[in-house]
Design a protein around this motif. Structure first.
Motif, PDB file in Angstrom:
ATOM      1  N   UNK A   1       0.836  -1.202   0.000  1.00  0.00           N
ATOM      2  CA  UNK A   1       0.000   0.000   0.000  1.00  0.00           C
ATOM      3  C   UNK A   1       0.872   1.254   0.000  1.00  0.00           C
TER       4      UNK A   1
ATOM      5  N   UNK B   1      -4.818  -5.351   8.065  1.00  0.00           N
ATOM      6  CA  UNK B   1      -4.148  -4.567   7.033  1.00  0.00           C
ATOM      7  C   UNK B   1      -4.539  -4.971   5.636  1.00  0.00           C
TER       8      UNK B   1
ATOM      9  N   UNK C   1      -8.106  -3.418   5.184  1.00  0.00           N
ATOM     10  CA  UNK C   1      -8.089  -1.959   5.044  1.00  0.00           C
ATOM     11  C   UNK C   1      -7.459  -1.553   3.718  1.00  0.00           C
TER      12      UNK C   1
ATOM     13  N   UNK D   1      -8.919   0.837   0.738  1.00  0.00           N
ATOM     14  CA  UNK D   1      -8.440   2.183   0.394  1.00  0.00           C
ATOM     15  C   UNK D   1      -7.324   2.199  -0.641  1.00  0.00           C
TER      16      UNK D   1
ATOM     17  N   UNK E   1      -7.433   4.658  -3.714  1.00  0.00           N
ATOM     18  CA  UNK E   1      -7.136   6.087  -3.583  1.00  0.00           C
ATOM     19  C   UNK E   1      -5.675   6.396  -3.852  1.00  0.00           C
ATOM     20  N   UNK E   2      -4.820   5.362  -3.796  1.00  0.00           N
ATOM     21  CA  UNK E   2      -3.407   5.650  -4.046  1.00  0.00           C
ATOM     22  C   UNK E   2      -3.085   5.677  -5.529  1.00  0.00           C
ATOM     23  N   UNK E   3      -3.968   5.145  -6.360  1.00  0.00           N
ATOM     24  CA  UNK E   3      -3.737   5.170  -7.808  1.00  0.00           C
ATOM     25  C   UNK E   3      -4.872   5.938  -8.449  1.00  0.00           C
TER      26      UNK E   3
END
Lengths: 225, 268
Positions: free
Chosen positions: A151, A211, A214, A218, A221-223
């Motif tokens: 992540x 982890x 989660x 989410x 949202x990082x890409x």
């Protein structure tokens, strides 16, 4: 569901294939781990300290530092030649990218660990016992590390400045994994049974589940751009 | 006693200095924004300096009351050095750092949900103040520990947890600092803010399994919590005082940040 697994395995296949063609990441991870073991052995002087007391900590430091190289490369490889846009425009769920990347990182780290364990046992003159327990701990610990690390590595690949920050962001978060893995590896090397380290195992399993779920939620949202 | 008083005075000065510094920056930004933007009205609405001054006044008043109660009014503790009085600020600072980190968590979730940069500023200021108060908690704890345990630091669960919290949120601030694009920053910081907060119970549990407990527990409200009623009252007053200081700092910081955001929007 079947399509999802196919998507994930396609990414894993792509990553492992390109890695096994060059093997440069695996070699550098393994060499770093070996060098960390050597440097630690010089710094602690095994004639004065009992090897079994410090060995688990040194082993996990080596695994985590070497694993960070793999995580750093993981999304950086995609950044080169802008492959990341190709991956992002694939008609698949974003979380499939996460699971594919995570599995790839997990496979590389496991291969590195398979090679580093004999070196570790030889260098520290440790008794060979409780192998299933140690395998289980390593599996759970590596899973937690890659779950959290993948992540963050997706984030850190985005900016050149952030790339050097990956350890700063990652290491505080994986502290539970480090503590649990080091303590339970130590206990197993001392000849304790799996039943004695149940609380650590539970902690590791909880960390992995939390982890992974989660990140599953989410990761998208990082890409984005 | 006198050096304790001076230590508290010092802390108070730092706090006031922080507020004044941020407030000055605020005024400068308002002026700059006023020069740049045609939209004078929206900026003057933001600049409600009277309300801010009121809040600062309240904060000072409550802090002085809390100081008086903590240093003079509350009774001596049996068998404890006078440094026990540090607890009133130590516990209050700990509460405030948790409040700050919780705001970061909530702001991060709200940002990812609503995509409004305002929530991202909430999260940012929460982490910033949380880190300040967390550092304050660790420093006051160390001063107390040196007197009580004879060591600045022991690797004990609560201390270690505080340290890890500090490291996680300093990481959060560094992440924000090195990024340039405000939208990407907000997105990444929100992701980190969420997983950082979720990680805290796990860290807490793992450290508890790892170490042994030496830290006194006085605020669980139990019979053997060891605090006289006057002490409990003092503690409550100082927590309220810290809450007001926190609110004042938070609102001023938020104000500065939104001014800065406006300003950079005006410039581009």
């Amino acid at each position: 569901m079947k399509k999802y697994f196919k998507d994930v395995s396609a990414i894993v296949w792509k990553d492992t294939l390109s890695e096994f063609r060059t093997r440069e990441m695996l070699i550098s991870m393994f060499m770093l781990a070996v060098l960390i073991l050597i440097i630690f052995i010089f710094s602690i002087h095994l004639g004065k300290v009992k090897a079994i007391d410090v060995a688990p900590g040194v082993l996990w430091i080596a695994i985590i530092f070497a694993g960070t190289i793999g995580l750093n490369r993981s999304f950086l490889n995609e950044k080169e030649n802008d492959c990341i846009f190709g991956i992002m425009s694939m008609p698949i769920d974003r979380s499939a990218i996460y699971f594919g990347k995570m599995t790839g990182n997990f496979i590389f780290m496991t291969i590195m660990e398979i090679f580093i364990f004999p070196v570790f046992i030889v260098f520290f003159n440790l008794p060979i016992q409780n192998i299933p327990g140690i395998v289980l701990i390593t599996f759970l610990g590596t899973l937690g590390f890659t779950a959290c690390g993948t992540l963050l590595s997706a984030m850190s690949a985005a900016s050149a400045k952030l790339r050097y920050m990956l350890p700063v962001l990652l290491y505080p978060l994986i502290l539970p994994v480090v503590i649990a893995a080091v303590q339970s590896t130590g206990a197993l090397l001392y000849g304790k049974q799996i039943a004695d380290i149940m609380s650590w195992l539970k902690l590791l399993i909880a960390f992995d589940i939390i982890f992974i779920s989660v990140s599953f939620l989410i990761f998208e949202y990082t890409l984005e751009e | 006693m006198s050096y304790l008083l001076s230590a508290y005075g010092f802390l108070l000065l730092i706090m006031i200095g922080y507020i004044v510094r941020v407030n000055l920056k605020c005024g400068r930004l308002v002026k700059e924004a006023g020069c740049l933007s045609n939209d004078q009205k929206s900026i003057s609405k933001l600049d409600s300096s009277k309300a801010r001054l009121c809040l600062i006044g309240f904060a000072l008043l409550f802090i002085s009351v809390a100081l008086y109660m903590a240093l003079i009014w509350s009774p001596d503790a049996k068998g404890e050095p006078a440094t026990y009085r540090i607890i009133y600020f130590h516990v209050a600072a700990a509460f405030m750092s948790y409040v700050g980190f919780f705001i970061t968590f909530a702001g991060s979730i709200l940002y990812l949900w609503k995509r409004d940069l305002r929530f991202d500023r909430w999260a940012k200021v929460g982490a910033d103040l949380g880190v300040h108060f967390c550092a304050l908690m660790i420093i006051t704890g160390m001063i107390w520990g040196k007197q009580r345990w004879g060591a600045w630091w022991i690797w004990e669960p609560r201390l270690t947890l505080a340290l890890v919290l500090l490291v996680i949120y300093v990481g959060y601030l560094i992440l924000r600092h090195v990024m340039e694009n405000p939208v990407t920053t907000a997105r990444y910081a929100s992701v980190y803010g969420i997983i950082g907060f979720i990680d805290v119970p796990l860290v807490h549990y793992s450290i508890k399994l790892w170490g042994k407990i030496m830290h006194p527990v006085v605020t669980d409200g139990g019979k053997n919590s060891g605090l006289a009623p006057e002490m409990m009252l003092t503690l409550e007053v100082s927590i309220i005082a810290f809450l007001i200081v926190f609110a004042a700092m938070y609102i001023i910081r938020l104000h500065v940040d939104s001014l800065e955001a406006n300003l950079s929007r005006c410039r581009t």
